[in-house]
Write a protein that holds these residues in place. Sequence first.
Motif, PDB file in Angstrom:
ATOM      1  N   TRP A 141       0.878  -1.173   0.000  1.00  0.00           N
ATOM      2  CA  TRP A 141       0.000   0.000   0.000  1.00  0.00           C
ATOM      3  C   TRP A 141       0.914   1.221   0.000  1.00  0.00           C
ATOM      4  O   TRP A 141       1.416   1.654   1.028  1.00  0.00           O
ATOM      5  N   LEU A 142       1.171   1.746  -1.184  1.00  0.00           N
ATOM      6  CA  LEU A 142       2.114   2.853  -1.351  1.00  0.00           C
ATOM      7  C   LEU A 142       1.390   4.157  -1.642  1.00  0.00           C
ATOM      8  O   LEU A 142       0.467   4.195  -2.452  1.00  0.00           O
ATOM      9  N   VAL A 143       1.828   5.207  -0.988  1.00  0.00           N
ATOM     10  CA  VAL A 143       1.332   6.546  -1.282  1.00  0.00           C
ATOM     11  C   VAL A 143       2.544   7.466  -1.429  1.00  0.00           C
ATOM     12  O   VAL A 143       3.296   7.658  -0.469  1.00  0.00           O
ATOM     13  N   PHE A 144       2.764   7.988  -2.626  1.00  0.00           N
ATOM     14  CA  PHE A 144       3.900   8.869  -2.889  1.00  0.00           C
ATOM     15  C   PHE A 144       3.580  10.272  -2.379  1.00  0.00           C
ATOM     16  O   PHE A 144       2.519  10.819  -2.685  1.00  0.00           O
ATOM     17  N   ASP A 145       4.503  10.852  -1.593  1.00  0.00           N
ATOM     18  CA  ASP A 145       4.260  12.213  -1.128  1.00  0.00           C
ATOM     19  C   ASP A 145       4.531  13.203  -2.270  1.00  0.00           C
ATOM     20  O   ASP A 145       4.990  12.815  -3.350  1.00  0.00           O
ATOM     21  N   GLU A 146       4.245  14.489  -2.039  1.00  0.00           N
ATOM     22  CA  GLU A 146       4.314  15.467  -3.123  1.00  0.00           C
ATOM     23  C   GLU A 146       5.721  15.605  -3.704  1.00  0.00           C
ATOM     24  O   GLU A 146       5.891  15.698  -4.922  1.00  0.00           O
ATOM     25  N   LYS A 147       6.738  15.606  -2.859  1.00  0.00           N
ATOM     26  CA  LYS A 147       8.110  15.725  -3.357  1.00  0.00           C
ATOM     27  C   LYS A 147       8.504  14.515  -4.197  1.00  0.00           C
ATOM     28  O   LYS A 147       9.140  14.647  -5.249  1.00  0.00           O
TER      29      LYS A 147
ATOM     30  N   ASN B 150       6.443  12.550  -5.804  1.00  0.00           N
ATOM     31  CA  ASN B 150       5.696  12.640  -7.061  1.00  0.00           C
ATOM     32  C   ASN B 150       6.411  13.543  -8.066  1.00  0.00           C
ATOM     33  O   ASN B 150       6.558  13.201  -9.237  1.00  0.00           O
ATOM     34  N   ARG B 151       6.860  14.696  -7.597  1.00  0.00           N
ATOM     35  CA  ARG B 151       7.487  15.656  -8.512  1.00  0.00           C
ATOM     36  C   ARG B 151       8.795  15.117  -9.086  1.00  0.00           C
ATOM     37  O   ARG B 151       9.123  15.361 -10.254  1.00  0.00           O
ATOM     38  N   VAL B 152       9.555  14.381  -8.267  1.00  0.00           N
ATOM     39  CA  VAL B 152      10.794  13.768  -8.760  1.00  0.00           C
ATOM     40  C   VAL B 152      10.472  12.741  -9.846  1.00  0.00           C
ATOM     41  O   VAL B 152      11.133  12.690 -10.893  1.00  0.00           O
ATOM     42  N   VAL B 153       9.427  11.928  -9.597  1.00  0.00           N
ATOM     43  CA  VAL B 153       9.037  10.918 -10.593  1.00  0.00           C
ATOM     44  C   VAL B 153       8.539  11.593 -11.865  1.00  0.00           C
ATOM     45  O   VAL B 153       8.876  11.172 -12.979  1.00  0.00           O
ATOM     46  N   TYR B 154       7.740  12.643 -11.732  1.00  0.00           N
ATOM     47  CA  TYR B 154       7.267  13.376 -12.913  1.00  0.00           C
ATOM     48  C   TYR B 154       8.451  13.851 -13.751  1.00  0.00           C
ATOM     49  O   TYR B 154       8.453  13.731 -14.981  1.00  0.00           O
ATOM     50  N   ASP B 155       9.447  14.395 -13.071  1.00  0.00           N
ATOM     51  CA  ASP B 155      10.627  14.907 -13.776  1.00  0.00           C
ATOM     52  C   ASP B 155      11.369  13.781 -14.490  1.00  0.00           C
ATOM     53  O   ASP B 155      11.817  13.944 -15.645  1.00  0.00           O
TER      54      ASP B 155
ATOM     55  N   ASP C 263       4.190   2.455 -15.415  1.00  0.00           N
ATOM     56  CA  ASP C 263       2.922   1.751 -15.214  1.00  0.00           C
ATOM     57  C   ASP C 263       2.711   1.431 -13.739  1.00  0.00           C
ATOM     58  O   ASP C 263       1.626   1.629 -13.178  1.00  0.00           O
ATOM     59  N   PHE C 264       3.758   0.924 -13.083  1.00  0.00           N
ATOM     60  CA  PHE C 264       3.662   0.651 -11.648  1.00  0.00           C
ATOM     61  C   PHE C 264       3.315   1.924 -10.885  1.00  0.00           C
ATOM     62  O   PHE C 264       2.433   1.935 -10.015  1.00  0.00           O
ATOM     63  N   PHE C 265       4.015   3.004 -11.206  1.00  0.00           N
ATOM     64  CA  PHE C 265       3.832   4.269 -10.487  1.00  0.00           C
ATOM     65  C   PHE C 265       2.417   4.812 -10.652  1.00  0.00           C
ATOM     66  O   PHE C 265       1.763   5.182  -9.672  1.00  0.00           O
ATOM     67  N   LEU C 266       1.924   4.852 -11.891  1.00  0.00           N
ATOM     68  CA  LEU C 266       0.595   5.414 -12.132  1.00  0.00           C
ATOM     69  C   LEU C 266      -0.503   4.609 -11.435  1.00  0.00           C
ATOM     70  O   LEU C 266      -1.540   5.151 -11.062  1.00  0.00           O
ATOM     71  N   GLY C 267      -0.272   3.319 -11.281  1.00  0.00           N
ATOM     72  CA  GLY C 267      -1.280   2.472 -10.654  1.00  0.00           C
ATOM     73  C   GLY C 267      -1.179   2.399  -9.143  1.00  0.00           C
ATOM     74  O   GLY C 267      -1.986   1.736  -8.494  1.00  0.00           O
ATOM     75  N   ALA C 268      -0.202   3.094  -8.552  1.00  0.00           N
ATOM     76  CA  ALA C 268       0.019   2.970  -7.114  1.00  0.00           C
ATOM     77  C   ALA C 268      -0.994   3.759  -6.300  1.00  0.00           C
ATOM     78  O   ALA C 268      -1.459   3.301  -5.262  1.00  0.00           O
ATOM     79  N   ASN C 269      -1.345   4.954  -6.745  1.00  0.00           N
ATOM     80  CA  ASN C 269      -2.249   5.812  -5.983  1.00  0.00           C
ATOM     81  C   ASN C 269      -3.666   5.717  -6.512  1.00  0.00           C
ATOM     82  O   ASN C 269      -3.925   6.050  -7.670  1.00  0.00           O
ATOM     83  N   ASP C 270      -4.593   5.274  -5.667  1.00  0.00           N
ATOM     84  CA  ASP C 270      -5.989   5.216  -6.095  1.00  0.00           C
ATOM     85  C   ASP C 270      -6.626   6.598  -6.098  1.00  0.00           C
ATOM     86  O   ASP C 270      -7.568   6.853  -6.840  1.00  0.00           O
ATOM     87  N   GLU C 271      -6.143   7.487  -5.250  1.00  0.00           N
ATOM     88  CA  GLU C 271      -6.673   8.845  -5.226  1.00  0.00           C
ATOM     89  C   GLU C 271      -5.569   9.795  -5.668  1.00  0.00           C
ATOM     90  O   GLU C 271      -4.717  10.215  -4.882  1.00  0.00           O
ATOM     91  N   LEU C 272      -5.565  10.132  -6.949  1.00  0.00           N
ATOM     92  CA  LEU C 272      -4.556  11.017  -7.503  1.00  0.00           C
ATOM     93  C   LEU C 272      -4.814  12.447  -7.047  1.00  0.00           C
ATOM     94  O   LEU C 272      -5.940  12.816  -6.715  1.00  0.00           O
TER      95      LEU C 272
END
Length: 401
Positions: free
Chosen positions: A149-155, A157-162, A175-184
Amino acid sequence: MIPTIPEYFKRFFENYDQEYLAQSLIAYVIFDIRPDITPAIWQDAEIFIRFKQRDVWAISEQQQKNADFAIMLYRIKYIIEHLKKSEIVALLNTLFSEANEGEGRQTLPELLKKEFHAPIDSLIMTQEKRIVTKDDLKIFDSLFEYPAWLVFDEKANRVVYDKIMKDELTDRQIDFFLGANDELSNYDELLPVVKYILSTTHNYHTFWTAGDVLNIIWHAVPETEKAQKWFRDEVFSIFWPRVGTAWALLNSDKINFEANDDSKILEDSINWLKCLSDLPERIPEIDKKHFVCSFRSSAADLKEITEVSGAIKAEIKKGENVKGILNAYYDMCNLAEKPDQLEVLEGIKDAVVEFIETLPGATSDRRKVLNEVKNGFKHAKKYTAHVKRESDKLVKTFVNI
């Protein structure tokens, strides 16, 4: 190939899950067949974990089936990664031995528990929520090794986006990352990333997952024509280059979309373009008179919720189909995301609560169902507020809408 267990040995299993697990272990020992763990499999198991811990408050029968299969694959993965083939053979020999018959018979799960000193499911699934920070990204792939049960914090998330925008992550990692958070969240930051993925990937499942995220974002776009026009422009800029010709739109029935990932991506791109109400204006070859837009509006959702609400009230009057009433109500909870929809849901919630309170049976059972009904409404209320916040962010970021 997965070997078939002879009928004689099936008496050693309590259910099909145990039989399938044994079959898979035999297939590994003989043919070295290992489970294919995909991002989709991880997501199926992860949703189930969040359901058990109440963050995802309800799952469908199909999601439950998908989760059961996913968790089975992870059991197999864990066993073959932690036992030698000779040890697996010894374990199976114990299971099928004459000594393991009668009253003291040990099942496969019991033998595995004895081997690992713990129930195997407790070893393959992290049950508690884990907040993923920027530092955790150093072990990115390890985060998805087993269901969690993973929830990426804002920082983070921004690193992954970059990293995505710089092509520093693989399709599988995305694909793994996008499917990790059910509430984007932070749709304004997420949108450019999703657009980039949809415009560049050649992996169909990654494309599909990113498309699912884009659809979630669209639901938060304000209902004004100006805002909707802005988002239709975004959609067109993503998917029209994937299609490229009016011929593909007009002759989609002649295309074999099952040929490969690119053809499946083409099919999805065509379907996205058909969601644009102004597609004939964008592509003159499209006959406006015969064009049927497949876009599902908020008004359509409200109509469906209202109709379901009426059907539930009719069933309550009959007082018989309790399971059907609850399932229909839960579907409404999953659909509601706008204030007018929530208002209809609240009305039927009160009717369902009143109905459940009149049912016979144990007080504890009735209380459990009532909690589920109330939690469903809380979930919808929370999500409606979330959509409103994200809608406001989109307006603030893209000031022209």
